[in-house]
Design an enzyme around this catalytic site. Structure first.
Site, PDB file in Angstrom:
ATOM      1  N   ASP A 248       6.448 -19.439  -8.215  1.00  0.00           N
ATOM      2  CA  ASP A 248       5.131 -19.885  -8.713  1.00  0.00           C
ATOM      3  C   ASP A 248       4.666 -19.151  -9.953  1.00  0.00           C
ATOM      4  O   ASP A 248       3.608 -19.475 -10.502  1.00  0.00           O
ATOM      5  CB  ASP A 248       4.092 -19.694  -7.597  1.00  0.00           C
ATOM      6  CG  ASP A 248       4.382 -20.608  -6.423  1.00  0.00           C
ATOM      7  OD1 ASP A 248       4.483 -20.104  -5.294  1.00  0.00           O
ATOM      8  OD2 ASP A 248       4.577 -21.810  -6.644  1.00  0.00           O
TER       9      ASP A 248
ATOM     10  N   HIS B  98       7.409 -11.969  -2.083  1.00  0.00           N
ATOM     11  CA  HIS B  98       7.977 -13.047  -1.259  1.00  0.00           C
ATOM     12  C   HIS B  98       8.417 -12.457   0.069  1.00  0.00           C
ATOM     13  O   HIS B  98       8.887 -11.329   0.140  1.00  0.00           O
ATOM     14  CB  HIS B  98       9.194 -13.677  -1.971  1.00  0.00           C
ATOM     15  CG  HIS B  98       9.539 -15.017  -1.445  1.00  0.00           C
ATOM     16  ND1 HIS B  98      10.291 -15.200  -0.323  1.00  0.00           N
ATOM     17  CD2 HIS B  98       9.189 -16.257  -1.878  1.00  0.00           C
ATOM     18  CE1 HIS B  98      10.417 -16.490  -0.091  1.00  0.00           C
ATOM     19  NE2 HIS B  98       9.757 -17.157  -1.007  1.00  0.00           N
TER      20      HIS B  98
HETATM   21  C1  SDX Z   1       5.904 -19.568  -1.888  1.00  0.00           C
HETATM   22  O1  SDX Z   1       8.349 -18.652   2.332  1.00  0.00           O
HETATM   23  C2  SDX Z   1       8.775 -19.315   1.258  1.00  0.00           C
HETATM   24  O2  SDX Z   1       9.923 -19.544   1.050  1.00  0.00           O
HETATM   25  C3  SDX Z   1       7.629 -19.769   0.320  1.00  0.00           C
HETATM   26  C4  SDX Z   1       8.099 -20.405  -1.001  1.00  0.00           C
HETATM   27  C5  SDX Z   1       8.764 -21.758  -0.779  1.00  0.00           C
HETATM   28  O3  SDX Z   1       9.495 -22.197  -1.687  1.00  0.00           O
HETATM   29  O4  SDX Z   1       8.445 -22.420   0.255  1.00  0.00           O
HETATM   30  O5  SDX Z   1       8.994 -19.533  -1.677  1.00  0.00           O
HETATM   31  C6  SDX Z   1       6.893 -20.680  -1.914  1.00  0.00           C
HETATM   32  O6  SDX Z   1       4.990 -19.619  -1.099  1.00  0.00           O
HETATM   33  C7  SDX Z   1       6.116 -18.381  -2.794  1.00  0.00           C
HETATM   34  C8  SDX Z   1       5.064 -17.249  -2.553  1.00  0.00           C
HETATM   35  C9  SDX Z   1       3.792 -17.660  -3.298  1.00  0.00           C
HETATM   36  N1  SDX Z   1       2.676 -16.764  -2.976  1.00  0.00           N
HETATM   37  C10 SDX Z   1       2.213 -15.864  -3.871  1.00  0.00           C
HETATM   38  O7  SDX Z   1       2.717 -15.678  -4.991  1.00  0.00           O
HETATM   39  C11 SDX Z   1       0.968 -15.126  -3.410  1.00  0.00           C
HETATM   40  C12 SDX Z   1       1.115 -13.627  -3.713  1.00  0.00           C
HETATM   41  N2  SDX Z   1       2.138 -13.075  -2.844  1.00  0.00           N
HETATM   42  C13 SDX Z   1       1.745 -12.491  -1.596  1.00  0.00           C
HETATM   43  O8  SDX Z   1       0.586 -12.988  -1.016  1.00  0.00           O
HETATM   44  C14 SDX Z   1       2.894 -12.151  -0.672  1.00  0.00           C
HETATM   45  O9  SDX Z   1       3.861 -11.564  -1.437  1.00  0.00           O
HETATM   46  C15 SDX Z   1       3.535 -13.256   0.151  1.00  0.00           C
HETATM   47  C16 SDX Z   1       2.520 -14.022   0.933  1.00  0.00           C
HETATM   48  C17 SDX Z   1       4.268 -14.198  -0.736  1.00  0.00           C
HETATM   49  C18 SDX Z   1       4.528 -12.593   1.098  1.00  0.00           C
HETATM   50  O10 SDX Z   1       3.774 -11.827   1.969  1.00  0.00           O
HETATM   51  P1  SDX Z   1       4.480 -10.991   3.150  1.00  0.00           P
HETATM   52  O11 SDX Z   1       5.941 -11.220   3.206  1.00  0.00           O
HETATM   53  O12 SDX Z   1       3.696 -11.218   4.403  1.00  0.00           O
HETATM   54  O13 SDX Z   1       4.351  -9.536   2.652  1.00  0.00           O
HETATM   55  P2  SDX Z   1       3.105  -8.629   2.903  1.00  0.00           P
HETATM   56  O14 SDX Z   1       1.845  -9.414   2.656  1.00  0.00           O
HETATM   57  O15 SDX Z   1       3.278  -7.951   4.214  1.00  0.00           O
HETATM   58  O16 SDX Z   1       3.254  -7.586   1.704  1.00  0.00           O
HETATM   59  C19 SDX Z   1       4.117  -6.461   1.832  1.00  0.00           C
HETATM   60  C20 SDX Z   1       3.425  -5.382   1.014  1.00  0.00           C
HETATM   61  C21 SDX Z   1       1.962  -5.227   1.374  1.00  0.00           C
HETATM   62  O17 SDX Z   1       1.631  -3.883   1.113  1.00  0.00           O
HETATM   63  P3  SDX Z   1       1.548  -2.867   2.401  1.00  0.00           P
HETATM   64  O18 SDX Z   1       0.564  -3.479   3.402  1.00  0.00           O
HETATM   65  O19 SDX Z   1       2.974  -2.803   2.956  1.00  0.00           O
HETATM   66  O20 SDX Z   1       1.053  -1.562   1.821  1.00  0.00           O
HETATM   67  O21 SDX Z   1       3.460  -5.774  -0.389  1.00  0.00           O
HETATM   68  C22 SDX Z   1       2.122  -5.951  -0.842  1.00  0.00           C
HETATM   69  C23 SDX Z   1       1.229  -6.100   0.369  1.00  0.00           C
HETATM   70  O22 SDX Z   1      -0.081  -5.618   0.087  1.00  0.00           O
HETATM   71  N3  SDX Z   1       2.125  -7.188  -1.651  1.00  0.00           N
HETATM   72  C24 SDX Z   1       1.507  -7.332  -2.812  1.00  0.00           C
HETATM   73  C25 SDX Z   1       1.823  -8.641  -3.220  1.00  0.00           C
HETATM   74  N4  SDX Z   1       2.567  -9.230  -2.306  1.00  0.00           N
HETATM   75  C26 SDX Z   1       2.755  -8.325  -1.327  1.00  0.00           C
HETATM   76  N5  SDX Z   1       0.739  -6.496  -3.551  1.00  0.00           N
HETATM   77  C27 SDX Z   1       0.268  -6.998  -4.711  1.00  0.00           C
HETATM   78  N6  SDX Z   1       0.515  -8.252  -5.186  1.00  0.00           N
HETATM   79  C28 SDX Z   1       1.286  -9.086  -4.460  1.00  0.00           C
HETATM   80  N7  SDX Z   1       1.539 -10.310  -4.927  1.00  0.00           N
END
Ligand code: SDX
Length: 431
Positions: A366, A308
């Protein structure tokens, strides 16, 4: 708007600029850069808005480090345990918990707006039966602008309120109709004798051929899912609604934009993507393979339902959702649901893995919601529409707050331009 009590100094090219620092009720201070470009001729750069406050608000507060979520100051776990969705809607819209008589009037108002204009039924028939219900919802909600002209003048507070009530009331009806249309069953009209959640289950699962009575425990679980998804500060879809609204667009068009944004798998579409991932993993013994893929930089796979932007601790909604999953599946006699076992083992293994610990990746709202929704009888394609039904009150509350803000102006970000500088046109024969 709060007054600056201190300043930050930016030094650039030998010159110093004092920037006011604004302090919140709770949470981080903000550096007010509204005059930065005029003073220093520079923009700030923050794609993804990881360090940018786009507005001030009094509706929802999230402490990502503590895993805390407050709606008008009330903790989400208390609201999930003690309140019900329409009371939370009133709280988000008006800022205070209602008295019994005010709540009764509000519930009556919403109940009496649940039917949609009969002619809108025709819109559904323009879609293929296998259209994703989110596609249908984007289309039908946007089309509300063509029917409810008496609540599109955003400068009239009474029209804003009627539009808010219509959207909260009609979203479940539209979502249920999208579902019924996708399975070839007749639409079921809303019933005014049922509460919000029971009415939604009725419109989804009842058929004209026989009586349907929603199990009160399933209605309660549905209501709790609605509460847990109601609002979440300035997430992507809420920011979309705010930006669309800043141009003066009508509320129905703005909420349709929010639905479109929520659909993405990185946002509200994650509940569907998460259940599909759990089904793909299938059994507990395959979890290590997927954990390895989630950690592999060269693999685009991510653990859906994990991570998140704001929470760097447990998403408090996921904790409540996990408890609800245990209750609902036990009630349905499917507590040994293999998907629930895979989800729990996946969570256990991931939380022990240093990759997830170092990146502070925890289950989000989720991760467990899809397991409950599937057990209740919904297809995965209905998971995000249900999220949209709930989040409508959050979008509308934030929309109302923004429209009423005298500082409200059209949102127009700038850019870091890396393209060509000016160059003369080249005739085709000279290229
Ligand atoms: C919702 O914003 C809100 O409040 C949203 C929400 C709401 O109520 O409105 O809470 C609802 O959208 C919840 C999130 C649902 N999405 C997912 O579950 C999809 C999987 N999660 C990711 O795609 C990700 O965690 C996000 C999109 C939720 C957050 O992405 P960020 O904040 O942009 O973080 P990032 O992509 O920069 O990740 C940071 C690091 C990265 O590694 P590095 O590049 O630093 O090496 O963490 C890793 C990412 O690769 N990472 C993950 C991961 N999520 C982040 N690695 C593996 N699995 C994951 N799920």
């Amino acid at each position: 708007m709060t007054e600056a009590k201190k300043t930050a100094t930016l030094t650039l090219d030998g010159k110093s600029y004092d920037l006011p620092v604004l302090s919140p009720t709770t949470g981080p201070d903000v550096v007010d850069i509204r005059k930065l470009y005029a003073q220093a001729g520079v923009f700030t750069y923050d794609p993804g808005f990881t360090s940018t406050a786009a507005c001030d608000s009094t509706i929802t507060f999230i402490d990502g480090d503590k895993g805390e979520l407050l709606h008008r100051g009330y903790p989400i776990d208390e609201l999930a345990a003690k309140s019900h969705f329409l009371e939370v809607c009133y709280l988000l819209l008006y800022g205070e918990l209602p008295t019994a008589s005010v709540l009764e009037d509000f519930e009556k108002t919403i109940t009496r707006h649940t039917m949609i204009h009969e002619q809108m039924h025709n819109f559904f028939r323009g879609f293929r039966r296998d259209a994703h219900p989110m596609a249908t919802m984007v289309g039908v909600v946007g089309a509300m602008s063509a029917f409810y002209h008496d609540s599109t003048d955003i400068n009239d507070p009474r029209q804003r309120e009627i539009a808010s009530h219509r959207l909260i009331a009609k979203m479940p009806t539209i979502a249920a109709m999208a579902y019924k249309y996708s399975i070839g069953q007749p639409f079921m009209y809303p019933r005014n004798d049922l509460d919000y959640a029971a009415n939604f289950l009725h419109m989804c699962f009842a058929v004209p051929a026989e009586q349907y009575v929603a199990d009160p425990i399933l209605s309660r679980a549905m209501d709790r899912i609605f509460i847990l998804h109601a609002d979440h500060e300035q997430n992507a879809s809420t920011s979309t609604v705010r930006l669309a609204s800043s141009s003066g667009a009508n509320p129905f068009a703005c909420i349709a934009a929010g639905i479109a944004c929520l659909w993405g798998p990185a946002h509200g579409g994650a509940n569907q993507a998460c259940l599909e991932m759990l089904k793909e993993i299938g059994t507990v013994d395959r979890i290590p393979e997927y954990i390895a893929r989630a950690k592999d930089k060269n693999d685009s796979f991510r653990l859906m339902g994990f991570g998140h932007r704001v929470y760097k601790n447990f998403d408090p909604r996921a904790t409540v959702m996990k408890q609800s999953a245990d209750e609902v599946l036990e009630l349905l006699g499917v507590e040994n649901n293999p998907l629930l076992q895979v989800a729990k083992e996946l969570e256990r293994i991931a939380l022990q893995d240093e990759y997830f610990a170092e990146k502070k990746l925890f289950p989000n709202v989720d991760f467990y919601s899809g397991i409950i929704l599937e057990a209740m009888g919904f297809p995965t394609s209905m998971f995000t529409p249900i999220f949209a039904v709930s989040r409508t009150v959050g979008w509308i509350s934030q929309w109302k707050e923004m429209i009423a803000d005298p500082q409200n102006k059209i949102g127009r970000p700038r850019q870091l331009y890396l393209g060509e500088t000016e160059r003369p046109y080249v005739d085709i024969e000279d290229r």
